[in-house]
Design a protein around this motif. Structure first.
Motif, PDB file in Angstrom:
ATOM      1  N   LYS A 330      31.489  55.912  40.624  1.00 39.83           N
ATOM      2  CA  LYS A 330      32.459  56.462  40.457  1.00 39.83           C
ATOM      3  C   LYS A 330      33.621  56.013  41.339  1.00 39.83           C
ATOM      4  CE  LYS A 330      30.045  60.409  38.491  1.00 39.83           C
ATOM      5  NZ  LYS A 330      29.559  61.769  38.541  1.00 39.83           N
ATOM      6  N   TYR A 331      33.141  55.564  42.712  1.00 35.52           N
ATOM      7  CA  TYR A 331      33.974  55.527  43.491  1.00 35.52           C
ATOM      8  C   TYR A 331      34.658  53.817  43.163  1.00 35.52           C
ATOM      9  CZ  TYR A 331      35.233  52.727  48.031  1.00 35.52           C
ATOM     10  OH  TYR A 331      35.757  52.033  48.895  1.00 35.52           O
ATOM     11  N   VAL A 332      33.898  53.060  42.535  1.00 38.35           N
ATOM     12  CA  VAL A 332      34.505  51.728  42.099  1.00 38.35           C
ATOM     13  C   VAL A 332      35.543  51.954  40.904  1.00 38.35           C
ATOM     14  CG1 VAL A 332      33.879  49.520  41.351  1.00 38.35           C
ATOM     15  CG2 VAL A 332      32.377  50.525  42.976  1.00 38.35           C
ATOM     16  N   GLN A 333      34.826  52.871  40.004  1.00 40.36           N
ATOM     17  CA  GLN A 333      35.701  53.225  38.779  1.00 40.36           C
ATOM     18  C   GLN A 333      37.032  53.828  39.076  1.00 40.36           C
ATOM     19  OE1 GLN A 333      34.091  56.417  36.279  1.00 40.36           O
ATOM     20  NE2 GLN A 333      34.800  55.143  34.675  1.00 40.36           N
ATOM     21  N   LYS A 334      37.080  54.772  40.113  1.00 40.28           N
ATOM     22  CA  LYS A 334      38.368  55.143  40.706  1.00 40.28           C
ATOM     23  C   LYS A 334      39.164  54.118  41.118  1.00 40.28           C
ATOM     24  CE  LYS A 334      38.327  59.168  43.440  1.00 40.28           C
ATOM     25  NZ  LYS A 334      38.345  59.872  44.689  1.00 40.28           N
ATOM     26  N   LEU A 335      38.696  53.193  42.049  1.00 35.09           N
ATOM     27  CA  LEU A 335      39.612  52.343  42.800  1.00 35.09           C
ATOM     28  C   LEU A 335      40.177  51.433  41.726  1.00 35.09           C
ATOM     29  CD1 LEU A 335      38.086  51.735  46.082  1.00 35.09           C
ATOM     30  CD2 LEU A 335      39.675  53.379  45.531  1.00 35.09           C
ATOM     31  N   VAL A 336      39.503  51.058  40.525  1.00 36.36           N
ATOM     32  CA  VAL A 336      39.675  50.213  39.619  1.00 36.36           C
ATOM     33  C   VAL A 336      40.907  50.776  38.869  1.00 36.36           C
ATOM     34  CG1 VAL A 336      39.217  48.991  37.498  1.00 36.36           C
ATOM     35  CG2 VAL A 336      37.625  48.985  39.519  1.00 36.36           C
ATOM     36  N   ARG A 337      40.805  52.148  38.509  1.00 33.00           N
ATOM     37  CA  ARG A 337      41.863  52.872  37.808  1.00 33.00           C
ATOM     38  C   ARG A 337      43.268  53.158  38.485  1.00 33.00           C
ATOM     39  NH1 ARG A 337      38.981  57.219  36.759  1.00 33.00           N
ATOM     40  NH2 ARG A 337      38.544  56.319  34.401  1.00 33.00           N
ATOM     41  N   LEU A 338      42.937  53.227  39.677  1.00 31.53           N
ATOM     42  CA  LEU A 338      44.125  53.407  40.603  1.00 31.53           C
ATOM     43  C   LEU A 338      44.878  52.098  41.218  1.00 31.53           C
ATOM     44  CD1 LEU A 338      43.044  56.688  42.618  1.00 31.53           C
ATOM     45  CD2 LEU A 338      44.464  56.398  40.370  1.00 31.53           C
ATOM     46  N   HIS A 339      44.226  50.843  41.131  1.00 31.74           N
ATOM     47  CA  HIS A 339      44.553  49.700  42.065  1.00 31.74           C
ATOM     48  C   HIS A 339      46.293  49.378  41.820  1.00 31.74           C
ATOM     49  CE1 HIS A 339      43.763  47.175  38.603  1.00 31.74           C
ATOM     50  NE2 HIS A 339      44.595  46.242  39.015  1.00 31.74           N
ATOM     51  N   LEU A 340      46.713  49.610  40.682  1.00 37.11           N
ATOM     52  CA  LEU A 340      48.083  49.422  40.592  1.00 37.11           C
ATOM     53  C   LEU A 340      49.113  50.534  40.971  1.00 37.11           C
ATOM     54  CD1 LEU A 340      48.316  47.769  36.990  1.00 37.11           C
ATOM     55  CD2 LEU A 340      47.942  46.602  39.027  1.00 37.11           C
ATOM     56  N   ARG A 341      48.508  51.552  41.354  1.00 34.30           N
ATOM     57  CA  ARG A 341      49.643  52.649  41.841  1.00 34.30           C
ATOM     58  C   ARG A 341      50.274  52.484  42.891  1.00 34.30           C
ATOM     59  NH1 ARG A 341      47.497  57.801  39.597  1.00 34.30           N
ATOM     60  NH2 ARG A 341      48.781  58.789  40.935  1.00 34.30           N
ATOM     61  N   PRO A 342      49.541  51.922  44.153  1.00 28.16           N
ATOM     62  CA  PRO A 342      50.392  51.761  45.254  1.00 28.16           C
ATOM     63  C   PRO A 342      51.335  50.588  45.263  1.00 28.16           C
ATOM     64  CG  PRO A 342      47.966  52.070  46.027  1.00 28.16           C
ATOM     65  CD  PRO A 342      48.293  51.942  44.255  1.00 28.16           C
ATOM     66  N   ILE A 343      50.974  49.442  44.482  1.00 29.84           N
ATOM     67  CA  ILE A 343      51.638  48.325  44.289  1.00 29.84           C
ATOM     68  C   ILE A 343      53.044  48.795  43.550  1.00 29.84           C
ATOM     69  CG2 ILE A 343      51.922  46.035  42.954  1.00 29.84           C
ATOM     70  CD1 ILE A 343      48.656  45.972  43.459  1.00 29.84           C
ATOM     71  N   ALA A 344      53.111  49.470  42.466  1.00 29.46           N
ATOM     72  CA  ALA A 344      54.040  50.203  41.928  1.00 29.46           C
ATOM     73  C   ALA A 344      54.905  50.702  42.852  1.00 29.46           C
ATOM     74  CB  ALA A 344      53.724  50.975  40.593  1.00 29.46           C
ATOM     75  N   LEU A 345      54.655  51.408  43.752  1.00 34.76           N
ATOM     76  CA  LEU A 345      55.329  52.437  44.733  1.00 34.76           C
ATOM     77  C   LEU A 345      56.142  51.497  45.812  1.00 34.76           C
ATOM     78  CD1 LEU A 345      52.874  55.264  45.547  1.00 34.76           C
ATOM     79  CD2 LEU A 345      54.864  55.259  44.155  1.00 34.76           C
ATOM     80  N   VAL A 346      55.844  50.246  46.049  1.00 32.18           N
ATOM     81  CA  VAL A 346      56.664  49.360  46.877  1.00 32.18           C
ATOM     82  C   VAL A 346      57.423  48.736  46.114  1.00 32.18           C
ATOM     83  CG1 VAL A 346      54.542  48.808  48.171  1.00 32.18           C
ATOM     84  CG2 VAL A 346      55.146  47.094  46.525  1.00 32.18           C
ATOM     85  N   TYR A 388      55.848  42.186  50.685  1.00 29.00           N
ATOM     86  CA  TYR A 388      54.970  43.074  50.009  1.00 29.00           C
ATOM     87  C   TYR A 388      54.143  44.106  51.260  1.00 29.00           C
ATOM     88  CZ  TYR A 388      55.307  42.631  45.024  1.00 29.00           C
ATOM     89  OH  TYR A 388      55.588  42.720  43.790  1.00 29.00           O
ATOM     90  N   LEU A 389      53.558  43.162  52.313  1.00 30.91           N
ATOM     91  CA  LEU A 389      52.889  44.079  53.281  1.00 30.91           C
ATOM     92  C   LEU A 389      53.476  44.868  54.122  1.00 30.91           C
ATOM     93  CD1 LEU A 389      50.351  41.148  54.193  1.00 30.91           C
ATOM     94  CD2 LEU A 389      49.854  42.986  52.615  1.00 30.91           C
ATOM     95  N   GLU A 390      54.848  44.431  54.300  1.00 27.95           N
ATOM     96  CA  GLU A 390      55.792  45.066  54.804  1.00 27.95           C
ATOM     97  C   GLU A 390      56.161  46.580  54.375  1.00 27.95           C
ATOM     98  OE1 GLU A 390      59.034  42.703  55.983  1.00 27.95           O
ATOM     99  OE2 GLU A 390      57.985  41.680  57.401  1.00 27.95           O
ATOM    100  N   ASN A 391      56.072  46.406  52.793  1.00 31.11           N
ATOM    101  CA  ASN A 391      56.591  47.814  52.025  1.00 31.11           C
ATOM    102  C   ASN A 391      55.413  48.410  52.096  1.00 31.11           C
ATOM    103  OD1 ASN A 391      59.213  46.584  51.431  1.00 31.11           O
ATOM    104  ND2 ASN A 391      58.618  45.692  49.533  1.00 31.11           N
ATOM    105  N   PHE A 392      54.408  47.910  51.968  1.00 34.52           N
ATOM    106  CA  PHE A 392      52.955  48.692  52.145  1.00 34.52           C
ATOM    107  C   PHE A 392      52.956  49.707  53.256  1.00 34.52           C
ATOM    108  CE2 PHE A 392      50.766  46.193  48.645  1.00 34.52           C
ATOM    109  CZ  PHE A 392      50.386  47.280  48.054  1.00 34.52           C
ATOM    110  N   ASP A 393      53.522  48.945  54.550  1.00 34.24           N
ATOM    111  CA  ASP A 393      53.361  49.800  55.754  1.00 34.24           C
ATOM    112  C   ASP A 393      54.305  51.019  55.769  1.00 34.24           C
ATOM    113  OD1 ASP A 393      51.751  47.867  56.980  1.00 34.24           O
ATOM    114  OD2 ASP A 393      53.460  46.752  57.743  1.00 34.24           O
TER     115      ASP A 393
END
Length: 473
Positions: A330-346, A388-393
């Motif tokens: 379930k942990y892996v499944q959650k991270l797969v489902r959410l992995h684009l969300r932070p990228i979209a935020l930057v 991108y990494l600076e935006n993640f910061d």
């Protein structure tokens, strides 16, 4: 080569040798411990072989201690094991074995030390050290294992086709040792991997995944995966990953090779974590791209919804590979489902509402999700990656601010369903869930504070708008 001085560092070797002498058994240290001793790698697992009964030798060694030493005997396999502090000592009689073509179970017979060594998987594991008085500490190396260690070479003692056909799991072990030791695989041995890849079908998924997880836990697992792919072994048990490989082009528009991108993401995430399941999330994060790939003449290649489809694919793949179907999946499944969300935020001006929703949906796994997303930034343009990494910061700083202010990670609505039913005299019903959902949405949108007073005030407003009044006390 005599290794007596190395054996003298631990009294167990003299103890086992003395036990063998009392029983009249020729006794040796064999296999991986000998390899690791020569490589100066730490090891707490020691295999002992004798020409005779390994169980009798183990029992004699156990009796030689004043204190009780736990002894496990496996009569069906002719082996025994002693646990001594944090050491595991395994004892077996020298043997030869072969496999029927259709079976994964070997035919085992007593054999000489030479026969025992030649049946082993690789030359670097086909060495022994004598524990006998006449040549104590002498290295026995009939297949030039020391030479292959110096050459950083994985090679079978016998003709590789015979070795792999007898026990196909050795093909996975060849890749695993190459990945762990950063060795090359001998050309003939590697050719035999491809020739015998289909034999892997008789090996249980549990044994395959055990070797695969050891490859994944190496410092740079991409090397092992590239060997698995090139040898066609990966095709036998993980076709979904194989399908990631390749680049399609239409009208001079191409997408990246998602197989090699995935391996780069995996290597990247390994720089920050030893968490096996976060590494699995890196492997799985784009697994649904082949199924969602479409070409749009205006924008090029798209993979819309691959994160959701990948999350749906995760249980099926875990079940087939015999990976755990519990919270780790379930942990892996959650991270797969959410992995684009932070990228979209930057890419956009980040709102507190979007950050609250990300914190709510990821819960305690937000830090691991951010590690995965950082690892997912791959480009030959170093300036682009740095930007991108600076935006993640910046996103992570804002996440901390919102979390401190609103406390929405893993939050439960401040008003429970039981309280709503008690105040309004309602039975369990759909309306209770609707009220709780509106309160949750209001908190996530920042319309009300995350506290009981604000939540109850909104609860009354929602109820009244639905024609529901509180019961009289």
């Amino acid at each position: 080569m005599n290794l007596k001085s190395r054996l003298d560092e631990h009294e167990i070797f003299e103890r086992v040798g003395s036990a063998g002498k009392r029983l009249g058994l020729k006794t040796y240290v064999v296999g991986g411990y000998v390899r690791d001793l020569i490589l100066n790698r730490p090891s707490k697992d020691i295999d002992f072989t004798c020409v005779g009964s390994g169980i009798a030798l183990a029992q004699e060694v156990a009796k030689s201690f004043e204190q009780h030493v736990p002894l496990s005997v496996f009569k069906n396999f002719g082996t025994a094991m002693l646990k001594l502090d944090d050491w595991e000592l395994e004892f077996v009689g020298a043997r030869k074995e072969s496999y029927r073509l259709e079976s994964r179970k070997p035919i085992v017979e007593d054999g000489s030390l030479e026969e025992d060594l030649e049946r082993r998987d690789f030359t670097i594991n086909a060495m022994a050290i004598s524990l006998n008085p006449e040549d104590y500490g002498e290295l026995i190396d009939p297949f030039d294992g020391v030479g292959d260690i110096k050459r950083k070479n994985i090679k079978t003692p016998l003709e590789p086709g015979i070795t792999f056909s007898d026990d196909p799991l050795r093909m996975m072990r060849a890749v695993r040792f190459a990945a762990q030791l950063t060795f090359d695989i001998d050309a003939d041995t590697f050719f035999a991997l491809s020739e015998n890849a289909s034999r892997l079908q008789i090996i249980s998924a549990e044994r395959i995944i055990d070797e695969l997880n050891k490859i994944i836990m190496t410092p740079k697992p991409s090397y092992g995966f590239k060997l698995l792919f090139a040898s066609k072994l990966l095709h036998e048990f993980f076709p979904e990953m194989v399908e990631l490989q390749g680049v399609d082009s239409v009208d001079d528009k191409s997408h990246k090779d998602n197989f090699y991108h995935t391996l780069q993401v995996l290597d990247n995430v390994c720089l920050t974590t030893d968490n096996l399941w976060l590494r699995w999330a890196a492997i799985m994060h784009d697994i649904a791209k082949p199924a969602t790939k479409r070409f749009n003449p205006k924008v090029g290649w798209t993979f819309h919804g691959h994160e959701d489809k990948g999350a749906r694919m995760t249980p099926h793949i875990f079940r087939r590979l015999k990976l755990p179907m519990d919270d780790r999946m379930k942990y892996v499944q959650k991270l797969v489902r959410l992995h684009l969300r932070p990228i979209a935020l930057v890419k956009v001006e980040v709102t507190d509402s979007a950050l609250r929703r990300l914190l709510f949906d990821s819960g305690d796994d937000i830090d691991d999700l951010m590690k995965l997303c950082r690892a997912d930034i791959t480009s030959k343009n170093n300036k682009k990656v740095q930007r991108y990494l600076e935006n993640f910061d910046k996103v992570e700083e804002k996440l901390k601010e919102v979390e401190e202010k609103d406390q929405v990670r893993n939050f439960q609505p401040p008003v429970s369903g039981e309280e709503i039913m008690a105040i309004f005299g309602l039975p369990p019903s759909k309306i209770i869930g609707e009220i709780k959902e509106e309160i949750k949405e209001a908190i996530l949108e920042g319309k009300i504070q995350n506290n009981p007073e604000s939540a109850r005030e909104l609860m009354f407003e929602i109820a009244l708008s639905k024609g529901i009044t509180p019961i009289q006390n």
